[in-house]
Design a protein around this motif. Structure first.
Motif, PDB file in Angstrom:
ATOM      1  N   THR A   1      -9.837 -32.782 -26.636  1.00  0.00           N
ATOM      2  CA  THR A   1     -10.239 -32.110 -26.993  1.00  0.00           C
ATOM      3  C   THR A   1     -10.161 -30.705 -25.657  1.00  0.00           C
ATOM      4  OG1 THR A   1     -12.125 -33.769 -24.903  1.00  0.00           O
ATOM      5  CG2 THR A   1     -11.807 -33.906 -28.234  1.00  0.00           C
ATOM      6  N   PRO A   2     -11.452 -29.982 -25.363  1.00  0.00           N
ATOM      7  CA  PRO A   2     -11.341 -28.934 -24.574  1.00  0.00           C
ATOM      8  C   PRO A   2     -11.030 -29.167 -23.574  1.00  0.00           C
ATOM      9  CG  PRO A   2     -12.624 -28.265 -26.284  1.00  0.00           C
ATOM     10  CD  PRO A   2     -12.377 -29.594 -26.886  1.00  0.00           C
ATOM     11  N   ASP A   3     -11.745 -30.115 -23.084  1.00  0.00           N
ATOM     12  CA  ASP A   3     -11.642 -30.668 -21.788  1.00  0.00           C
ATOM     13  C   ASP A   3     -10.802 -32.050 -21.732  1.00  0.00           C
ATOM     14  OD1 ASP A   3     -13.979 -28.757 -20.590  1.00  0.00           O
ATOM     15  OD2 ASP A   3     -14.906 -30.103 -21.198  1.00  0.00           O
TER      16      ASP A   3
ATOM     17  N   THR B   1      -0.240 -30.378 -22.599  1.00  0.00           N
ATOM     18  CA  THR B   1       0.720 -29.702 -22.327  1.00  0.00           C
ATOM     19  C   THR B   1      -0.286 -28.703 -24.083  1.00  0.00           C
ATOM     20  OG1 THR B   1       2.108 -30.047 -21.844  1.00  0.00           O
ATOM     21  CG2 THR B   1       2.743 -28.105 -22.890  1.00  0.00           C
ATOM     22  N   LEU B   2      -0.224 -29.106 -25.115  1.00  0.00           N
ATOM     23  CA  LEU B   2      -0.935 -28.332 -25.940  1.00  0.00           C
ATOM     24  C   LEU B   2      -2.265 -28.327 -26.358  1.00  0.00           C
ATOM     25  CD1 LEU B   2       0.301 -30.865 -29.672  1.00  0.00           C
ATOM     26  CD2 LEU B   2       1.925 -29.003 -28.174  1.00  0.00           C
ATOM     27  N   ALA B   3      -3.531 -28.698 -26.060  1.00  0.00           N
ATOM     28  CA  ALA B   3      -4.607 -28.537 -25.212  1.00  0.00           C
ATOM     29  C   ALA B   3      -4.469 -26.769 -23.789  1.00  0.00           C
ATOM     30  CB  ALA B   3      -4.807 -29.369 -24.712  1.00  0.00           C
ATOM     31  N   ASN B   4      -2.843 -27.339 -23.572  1.00  0.00           N
ATOM     32  CA  ASN B   4      -3.242 -25.825 -22.258  1.00  0.00           C
ATOM     33  C   ASN B   4      -2.629 -24.503 -22.480  1.00  0.00           C
ATOM     34  OD1 ASN B   4      -5.007 -26.018 -19.742  1.00  0.00           O
ATOM     35  ND2 ASN B   4      -4.146 -28.561 -20.718  1.00  0.00           N
ATOM     36  N   LEU B   5      -2.462 -24.514 -24.209  1.00  0.00           N
ATOM     37  CA  LEU B   5      -1.200 -23.220 -24.452  1.00  0.00           C
ATOM     38  C   LEU B   5      -0.299 -23.508 -24.125  1.00  0.00           C
ATOM     39  CD1 LEU B   5      -4.085 -20.595 -24.367  1.00  0.00           C
ATOM     40  CD2 LEU B   5      -3.512 -21.773 -26.155  1.00  0.00           C
TER      41      LEU B   5
ATOM     42  N   PHE C   1     -11.234 -25.438 -28.275  1.00  0.00           N
ATOM     43  CA  PHE C   1     -10.271 -24.610 -28.022  1.00  0.00           C
ATOM     44  C   PHE C   1      -9.802 -23.383 -27.620  1.00  0.00           C
ATOM     45  CE2 PHE C   1      -9.377 -28.811 -30.362  1.00  0.00           C
ATOM     46  CZ  PHE C   1      -8.965 -30.033 -29.332  1.00  0.00           C
ATOM     47  N   ASP C   2      -8.486 -23.558 -26.788  1.00  0.00           N
ATOM     48  CA  ASP C   2      -8.726 -22.064 -25.951  1.00  0.00           C
ATOM     49  C   ASP C   2      -7.780 -21.593 -27.077  1.00  0.00           C
ATOM     50  OD1 ASP C   2     -10.388 -22.401 -23.449  1.00  0.00           O
ATOM     51  OD2 ASP C   2      -8.875 -22.805 -22.029  1.00  0.00           O
ATOM     52  N   ALA C   3      -8.108 -19.937 -27.131  1.00  0.00           N
ATOM     53  CA  ALA C   3      -6.948 -19.492 -28.108  1.00  0.00           C
ATOM     54  C   ALA C   3      -5.883 -18.331 -26.817  1.00  0.00           C
ATOM     55  CB  ALA C   3      -7.890 -18.611 -29.167  1.00  0.00           C
TER      56      ALA C   3
ATOM     57  N   SER D   1      -0.935 -22.883 -29.556  1.00  0.00           N
ATOM     58  CA  SER D   1      -2.692 -22.786 -30.411  1.00  0.00           C
ATOM     59  C   SER D   1      -2.382 -23.556 -32.193  1.00  0.00           C
ATOM     60  CB  SER D   1      -2.893 -21.450 -30.542  1.00  0.00           C
ATOM     61  OG  SER D   1      -4.286 -21.143 -30.420  1.00  0.00           O
ATOM     62  N   ARG D   2      -1.429 -22.652 -33.218  1.00  0.00           N
ATOM     63  CA  ARG D   2      -1.643 -23.525 -34.113  1.00  0.00           C
ATOM     64  C   ARG D   2      -1.649 -24.330 -34.160  1.00  0.00           C
ATOM     65  NH1 ARG D   2       1.234 -18.312 -34.211  1.00  0.00           N
ATOM     66  NH2 ARG D   2       3.407 -18.990 -33.685  1.00  0.00           N
TER      67      ARG D   2
END
Length: 759
Positions: free
Chosen positions: A606-608, A521-525, A652-654, A561-562
């Motif tokens: 990681t991003p993926d 959930t964090l990685a997906n903003l 990572f996405d921003a 993101s932060r």
């Protein structure tokens, strides 16, 4: 007399008008609901007409496939070996069920009109809260074979209509045969014969009256009367059944007395289980989805512990009912589980823990691990391991989703720090590192304790408990834990609403699937997708039942993101730096270690991919050198390095548009406080010019929020919602102020504003 006649005339007219009104109302309802009634009736007629005796004994095999269409497992239950024809069912079992469930079974046509009227009355006077009960044996059979378990008035009508059709087609003895063989007796036992073998290791024909009555107590509520966990409850219901059998004339008073005095000596037969982590998890996902289709309401928030226990019993009963459907209904399940990733994860866990070969009395390794991997793009579980592999026929628990363990500090980002960032804190916010040993006895009053100041990001990187404890108290346990409850952490209970939860000190704990999904959930903003491996679920007729669930925003994109940026620091220079992550692909994560080194966690992204790892003993005990940064991090790094070696996404996405954030400490804006003075100049013991500037900058931000509050009309519902949100924001800011004097001044302003006193 004339007055009496007039009153009688008025009364007669009133009754006539009321009767006409009722007739009109009944006629209107009849015309309104007639099409629906005819539809339900046609469905019932067709379903029962197409049935035969095999419908009640049929066991269609189901199949589970991985993401490459490889067969993982077949699902079936061998019901035929334990199926009893009516003539072979113990007479006491037949009489017991009739006595306790449906005394008028031999006379009615499938439904009990008196019972229906009672249910209807209760439905009306409770405003629809109570809408169950009064089901005859035939109705219960109709529900278990032809319908869902959803508790609605519509389902009740369908149930009655189906029961009527069953009574037309099958004899009373056939209905009893179907009912007793389909009844669920807990612990995956269907039918009286399977139950007799499971609990007494004997055939039902060999059981005494007392033992038969004891077994017949279970189906009413299998979890509540489970003889392996609640033998006393089953015993009490056995006595009730025996009394009912006596009242109905099925047994004599002597038989009643002797049966009630008879002790129940269980001799449970070992349960046959499967040893395949992919199968058990895919099955769990499918069962839970069938529960959802049946109308079961999943809950993650409870008023008190009794409320939670009641829910758990209802959950377990519905779970086993739907599990039987899955194992006998011929479903085809397609999943996101990947054979190569599964092997990589299993081999890595086996290799890292190969130094310890201690086993328990059951032959299972004592030192265990569990892990789950989620694809951040598809939001699906792609690999899951519930323990070390070994050459044994003994079932090993799938710890990845079944074992709830204390998550330690790996819980902080989800329940403390990201909620704080969501409420206005920043990486630069200064937090007091309070004395946790002192705070343990203070409850939420610990928020007033002093402590050396530390930046929020540094507190995360170093896993400083005092800062997390203070911040959790500042947010309030209810507010902080609401975030993980919305992410479907299943065992966050009322007893967890205490400061110790900030450090992962939970009543029951969490699973690796829950933790991996929280970090995903964090990685997906901040967008949450329920954890599952299902991609398709088709019934025996090939109809697609599965549909994706809409995501829910748990954290704002900026807060998530932060948090990811802060967690990157944990790997680069914090508690996980010893792992030595040196790939181009960005990684972020958090270690977790419980008291006494009994549980070690590493949760990282990681991003993926998102992946969580737990290491420990099933029966918690100390393992020297077990920390989040040792065995768990080693497993995580080995697996994740292989997963991302060809990844095209390295960052990572921003957020598309970062929200406005508070000014960081030491900015030019803050230099107007005590201009010309050096940041390190000490103003008082433990309080510098830098601290002063930070405090007054935060106070100014709180004043700005309070100014916005003054312009709102608190009598307006919309404005009041905004006012409450701003109040929480101002309070959060004020709690960050280190100076007790300034904090008290700002708090007084806020309370005056709350009381309607304008500055």
């Amino acid at each position: 007399m004339s007055v009496i006649k007039k009153l009688c005339k008025i009364f007669g007219i009133t009754c006539m008008v009321f009767t006409i009104f009722l007739c009109i109302l009944a006629g209107g309802l009849y015309l309104w609901y007639r099409p629906l009634y005819l539809e339900y009736k046609d469905d019932a007629v067709r379903a029962v007409a197409e049935s035969d005796a095999d419908t009640f004994t049929r066991n269609l095999t189901g199949y589970i496939y991985d993401d490459s269409n490889n067969l993982i497992s077949r699902l079936s239950i061998d019901m035929n070996s334990d199926y009893l024809r009516y003539k072979d069912i113990p007479k006491n079992a037949v009489n017991a069920f009739i006595s306790i469930e449906d005394r008028h079974f031999r006379e009615h046509k499938g439904y009990d009109l008196g019972g229906i009227l009672r249910v209807g009355w209760r439905y009306l006077i409770t405003g629809g809260e109570e809408k169950h009960g009064a089901s005859t044996i035939t109705q219960q059979l109709a529900r278990s074979v032809f319908l869902s378990n959803e508790v609605t008035l519509e389902r009740k009508v369908r149930e009655i209509l189906t029961a009527v059709e069953i009574e037309k087609k099958y004899s009373k003895n056939e209905i009893l045969e179907f009912y007793i063989n389909n009844a669920y007796f807990a612990n995956r036992c269907y039918g009286i014969e399977a139950a007799a073998k499971r609990y007494f290791s004997r055939s039902s024909a060999e059981l005494t009256l007392s033992e038969i009555a004891y077994l017949c107590a279970i189906p009413n509520s299998p979890s509540y009367y489970d003889p392996l966990t609640h033998a006393d409850r089953a015993l009490a219901r056995r006595d009730k059944i025996l009394e009912d059998m006596y009242d109905c004339g099925y047994i004599t008073h002597t038989e009643l007395r002797e049966a009630r005095c008879s002790e129940i000596a269980l001799n449970p037969r070992a349960e046959e289980k499967i040893q395949n982590y992919e199968t058990t998890y895919a099955t769990d996902c499918a069962v839970r989805y069938l529960m959802e289709l049946d109308g079961f309401l999943f809950r993650y928030d409870f008023e008190h512990m009794d409320d939670y226990q009641d829910y758990l019993e209802a959950y377990n009963d519905c779970y086993e009912t739907c599990r039987k459907k899955l194992y006998t209904g011929g479903y085809v399940i397609r999943t996101s589980l990947n054979e190569e990733k599964q092997k990589l994860l299993q081999d890595t866990i086996d290799g890292v823990l190969s130094f310890d070969d201690e086993t328990g009395s059951d032959g299972i390794y004592a030192l265990q691990s569990a892990s789950a991997v989620i694809d951040n793009q598809s939001h699906k579980v792609v690999a899951i391991v519930g323990g070390r592999s070994q050459d044994t026929k003994v079932y090993t628990l799938n710890r990845a989703y079944q074992s709830y363990r204390q998550p330690g500090s790996s819980f902080k980002p989800l329940a403390v720090y990201t909620p704080a960032l969501d409420q206005g804190y920043t990486a630069d916010s200064l937090l007091p590192n309070i004395d946790v040993s002192r705070a343990k006895g203070a409850g939420l009053a610990a928020v007033s304790f002093p402590g050396s100041r530390m930046r929020l990001d540094q507190a995360v990187e170093r896993s400083v408990n005092g800062c997390a404890w203070w911040l959790f108290c500042s947010l309030s346990p209810e507010k902080a834990l609401s975030y993980v409850k919305h992410m479907e952490f299943a065992r966050i209970v009322p007893d967890d609403h205490y400061p110790a939860s900030a450090l992962g000190g939970l009543t029951y704990g969490t699973t690796t699937v829950e933790m991996a999904n929280g970090y995903s959930t964090l990685a997906n903003l901040g967008l949450f997708h329920p954890a599952t491996c299902l991609t398709s679920l088709k019934d025996r007729d090939g109809r697609e039942l599965y549909a994706e669930t809409e995501p829910e925003e748990i954290y704002t994109p900026g807060a998530a993101s932060r948090m990811v940026n802060i967690l990157k620091g944990v790997i680069l220079r914090g508690t996980a730096s010893s792992m030595g992550w040196n790939l181009e692909v960005e990684a972020a994560g958090k270690t977790g270690t419980t008291n006494g080194c009994k549980d070690g966690w590493f949760c990282g992204i990681t991003p993926d991919y998102s992946m969580s790892v737990w290491v420990g003993y099933d029966e918690p005990r100390i393992l020297k050198n077990l920390y989040g940064a040792t065995y768990p991090a080693s497993i995580w790094k080995t697996v994740m390095s292989e997963l991302v070696k060809d990844s095209a996404r390295v960052q990572f996405d921003a957020p598309a548009a970062e929200e406005e954030i508070h000014l960081p400490a030491g900015s030019q804006e803050q230099s107007r406080y005590l201009p010309g003075r050096d940041d390190d100049e000490v103003l008082s013991d433990g309080y510098t010019v830098r601290n002063y500037r930070e405090d007054h900058s935060v106070a100014d931000q709180a004043d700005t929020v309070m100014y916005q509050m003054q312009s709102l009309n608190r009598e307006s519902e919309n404005d009041m919602q905004t006012w409450n949100r701003l109040y929480d924001e101002a309070k959060t800011l004020i709690d960050q102020i280190y100076s007790q004097k300034l904090r008290a001044q700002e708090a007084e302003k806020l309370e005056n504003l709350k009381d309607g006193i304008l500055p």
